[in-house]
Design an enzyme around this catalytic site. Sequence first.
Site, PDB file in Angstrom:
ATOM      1  N   GLU A 141      12.159   2.733  14.131  1.00 21.29           N
ATOM      2  CA  GLU A 141      11.275   3.816  13.683  1.00 21.29           C
ATOM      3  C   GLU A 141      10.007   3.778  14.524  1.00 21.29           C
ATOM      4  O   GLU A 141       9.895   2.970  15.446  1.00 21.29           O
ATOM      5  CB  GLU A 141      10.954   3.663  12.195  1.00 21.29           C
ATOM      6  CG  GLU A 141      10.253   2.364  11.851  1.00 21.29           C
ATOM      7  CD  GLU A 141       9.989   2.181  10.357  1.00 21.29           C
ATOM      8  OE1 GLU A 141       9.884   3.164   9.627  1.00 21.29           O
ATOM      9  OE2 GLU A 141       9.867   1.009   9.945  1.00 21.29           O
ATOM     10  N   LYS A 176       6.382  -1.820   1.973  1.00 20.03           N
ATOM     11  CA  LYS A 176       5.195  -1.225   2.608  1.00 20.03           C
ATOM     12  C   LYS A 176       4.036  -2.209   2.470  1.00 20.03           C
ATOM     13  O   LYS A 176       3.125  -2.022   1.658  1.00 20.03           O
ATOM     14  CB  LYS A 176       4.867   0.137   1.979  1.00 20.03           C
ATOM     15  CG  LYS A 176       4.054   1.035   2.888  1.00 20.03           C
ATOM     16  CD  LYS A 176       4.164   2.479   2.478  1.00 20.03           C
ATOM     17  CE  LYS A 176       3.201   3.398   3.234  1.00 20.03           C
ATOM     18  NZ  LYS A 176       3.372   3.423   4.680  1.00 20.03           N
ATOM     19  N   HIS A 229      -2.285 -20.973   0.599  1.00 20.71           N
ATOM     20  CA  HIS A 229      -1.056 -20.177   0.749  1.00 20.71           C
ATOM     21  C   HIS A 229      -0.432 -19.864  -0.604  1.00 20.71           C
ATOM     22  O   HIS A 229      -0.046 -18.738  -0.883  1.00 20.71           O
ATOM     23  CB  HIS A 229      -0.036 -20.900   1.629  1.00 20.71           C
ATOM     24  CG  HIS A 229      -0.328 -20.785   3.088  1.00 20.71           C
ATOM     25  ND1 HIS A 229      -1.426 -21.382   3.678  1.00 20.71           N
ATOM     26  CD2 HIS A 229       0.315 -20.132   4.082  1.00 20.71           C
ATOM     27  CE1 HIS A 229      -1.437 -21.095   4.972  1.00 20.71           C
ATOM     28  NE2 HIS A 229      -0.390 -20.345   5.244  1.00 20.71           N
ATOM     29  N   TYR A 233       0.827  -1.210   0.000  1.00 21.54           N
ATOM     30  CA  TYR A 233       0.000   0.000   0.000  1.00 21.54           C
ATOM     31  C   TYR A 233       0.857   1.255   0.000  1.00 21.54           C
ATOM     32  O   TYR A 233       2.080   1.191   0.163  1.00 21.54           O
ATOM     33  CB  TYR A 233      -0.945  -0.004   1.209  1.00 21.54           C
ATOM     34  CG  TYR A 233      -0.284   0.348   2.537  1.00 21.54           C
ATOM     35  CD1 TYR A 233       0.528  -0.568   3.199  1.00 21.54           C
ATOM     36  CD2 TYR A 233      -0.463   1.591   3.115  1.00 21.54           C
ATOM     37  CE1 TYR A 233       1.121  -0.243   4.407  1.00 21.54           C
ATOM     38  CE2 TYR A 233       0.127   1.930   4.329  1.00 21.54           C
ATOM     39  CZ  TYR A 233       0.917   1.008   4.970  1.00 21.54           C
ATOM     40  OH  TYR A 233       1.512   1.328   6.166  1.00 21.54           O
ATOM     41  N   ARG A 263      -8.979 -19.601  -0.114  1.00 19.00           N
ATOM     42  CA  ARG A 263      -7.746 -19.501   0.676  1.00 19.00           C
ATOM     43  C   ARG A 263      -6.796 -20.665   0.415  1.00 19.00           C
ATOM     44  O   ARG A 263      -7.160 -21.832   0.568  1.00 19.00           O
ATOM     45  CB  ARG A 263      -8.085 -19.450   2.172  1.00 19.00           C
ATOM     46  CG  ARG A 263      -6.851 -19.206   3.036  1.00 19.00           C
ATOM     47  CD  ARG A 263      -7.235 -19.137   4.507  1.00 19.00           C
ATOM     48  NE  ARG A 263      -6.086 -18.825   5.323  1.00 19.00           N
ATOM     49  CZ  ARG A 263      -5.197 -19.731   5.745  1.00 19.00           C
ATOM     50  NH1 ARG A 263      -5.326 -20.992   5.401  1.00 19.00           N
ATOM     51  NH2 ARG A 263      -4.174 -19.363   6.503  1.00 19.00           N
ATOM     52  N   LEU A 272      11.014   1.356   7.018  1.00 16.14           N
ATOM     53  CA  LEU A 272      10.403   1.755   5.754  1.00 16.14           C
ATOM     54  C   LEU A 272      11.207   2.929   5.183  1.00 16.14           C
ATOM     55  O   LEU A 272      11.561   3.839   5.937  1.00 16.14           O
ATOM     56  CB  LEU A 272       8.953   2.200   6.018  1.00 16.14           C
ATOM     57  CG  LEU A 272       8.186   2.597   4.771  1.00 16.14           C
ATOM     58  CD1 LEU A 272       7.723   1.341   4.039  1.00 16.14           C
ATOM     59  CD2 LEU A 272       6.993   3.466   5.121  1.00 16.14           C
ATOM     60  N   ARG A 278       8.157   4.067  -4.784  1.00 12.33           N
ATOM     61  CA  ARG A 278       8.232   3.141  -3.653  1.00 12.33           C
ATOM     62  C   ARG A 278       7.208   2.023  -3.820  1.00 12.33           C
ATOM     63  O   ARG A 278       7.472   0.862  -3.511  1.00 12.33           O
ATOM     64  CB  ARG A 278       7.999   3.892  -2.328  1.00 12.33           C
ATOM     65  CG  ARG A 278       8.119   2.977  -1.115  1.00 12.33           C
ATOM     66  CD  ARG A 278       8.084   3.747   0.192  1.00 12.33           C
ATOM     67  NE  ARG A 278       6.783   4.353   0.443  1.00 12.33           N
ATOM     68  CZ  ARG A 278       6.511   5.149   1.479  1.00 12.33           C
ATOM     69  NH1 ARG A 278       7.460   5.449   2.357  1.00 12.33           N
ATOM     70  NH2 ARG A 278       5.311   5.672   1.647  1.00 12.33           N
TER      71      ARG A 278
HETATM   72  N1  PDD Z   1       2.755   5.117   7.473  1.00  3.49           N
HETATM   73  N2  PDD Z   1       7.410   3.952   9.036  1.00  3.49           N
HETATM   74  C1  PDD Z   1       6.275   3.242   9.039  1.00  3.49           C
HETATM   75  C2  PDD Z   1       6.280   1.887   9.642  1.00  3.49           C
HETATM   76  C3  PDD Z   1       5.120   3.766   8.450  1.00  3.49           C
HETATM   77  O1  PDD Z   1       3.994   3.036   8.435  1.00  3.49           O
HETATM   78  C4  PDD Z   1       5.157   5.064   7.890  1.00  3.49           C
HETATM   79  C5  PDD Z   1       3.976   5.687   7.228  1.00  3.49           C
HETATM   80  C6  PDD Z   1       6.368   5.780   7.934  1.00  3.49           C
HETATM   81  C7  PDD Z   1       6.498   7.138   7.317  1.00  3.49           C
HETATM   82  O2  PDD Z   1       6.525   7.014   5.923  1.00  3.49           O
HETATM   83  P1  PDD Z   1       6.092   8.205   4.968  1.00  3.49           P
HETATM   84  O3  PDD Z   1       6.941   9.368   5.325  1.00  3.49           O
HETATM   85  O4  PDD Z   1       6.362   7.713   3.614  1.00  3.49           O
HETATM   86  O5  PDD Z   1       4.645   8.491   5.259  1.00  3.49           O
HETATM   87  C8  PDD Z   1       7.472   5.183   8.497  1.00  3.49           C
HETATM   88  C9  PDD Z   1       1.588   5.509   6.736  1.00  3.49           C
HETATM   89  C10 PDD Z   1       1.293   6.959   6.744  1.00  3.49           C
HETATM   90  C11 PDD Z   1       0.417   4.640   7.166  1.00  3.49           C
HETATM   91  O6  PDD Z   1       0.638   3.460   7.314  1.00  3.49           O
HETATM   92  O7  PDD Z   1      -0.696   5.141   7.300  1.00  3.49           O
END
Ligand code: PDD
Length: 280
Positions: free
Chosen positions: A177, A144, A100, A32, A98, A203, A51
């Site tokens: 993070e 992501k 895997h 996503y 479903r 991320l 990304r």
């Molecule tokens: N999340 N790290 C993680 C684990 C995240 O889920 C996010 C963003 C970030 C920041 O990434 P960016 O600057 O690209 O938004 C760092 C989004 C906003 C979400 O899951 O809603």
Amino acid sequence: MEMAIVNDDMIPMAQLAPVYQDRGIFFGDGVYEVLRSYGGRIFALDEHLERFSRSLKEIWIEGVDVQEIRRKVVAAFEKAGFDNARCYFHVTRGSEPRNHLPAKGLKPNFFLTVNPLKSHPEEKEHGIKVCTHPDLRWKRCDIKSLNLLPNVMAKMVAEKKGCYEAILVNDAGNITEGSGSAFFAVDAKRKTLITHPLGSEILPSITRSMVVKIAKNCGLSIVEENLTPAQAVACEELVMAVTTKDIVPIVEFDGQTIGSGKCGKHTKALIDEFAKLARG
Ligand code: PDD
């Protein structure tokens, strides 16, 4: 007859809406993006799509036209018409019973939403509280992916402690993070902005990359190195960075006040510099 029950309704499998057999639900099998607009202008669309393409590639989802997604994103922002908006979209590997191992040639599913985004100037002035939480995620946090259960659980624990965000700490005792944000610490003496190095543990946040870009204009140099919670608390300022909020000062970390307990001058400089970037 193959059957399914959805909440209280028993449904023959043949009539089941594909959304109930989405591999995103069964396995978190998808990726996503979250991006935003400022004053009606989409911010960092290329970076988010790049990304996203990488995330698709890393989990071997094929047959997605990212240029078509670009058109959908632009059209959705336009149609929604909000000045400041957040757009969420995902692609899952597709819908099927479903199993895997995915079927060959499965058609990926696409889903997108746009919501208005409120600005929170008070948050930028007074900051947020955070607490640490063990980083229980998988070993490819650079993707992501829709697998966000550990992130959700960390965020729920943070809320119980009266905090806005959970700062994740890996097995080696270093901060990676936030549960849904990037993390920076300001070492005012060295005039550095410390953050975890890019790699599989975090991320590649778009906001993080923008902060890296603007840091020099704020008199800070970027240092990508490990930082423990104890080292973070000893820093003058701490910062959370995420698309939906850009830069937010962290004023309390595991119950300890950071700096003056308000937005520090370096964080303020970063916020102002980021605002220039967002205005284009
Ligand atoms: N999340 N790290 C993680 C684990 C995240 O889920 C996010 C963003 C970030 C920041 O990434 P960016 O600057 O690209 O938004 C760092 C989004 C906003 C979400 O899951 O809603």
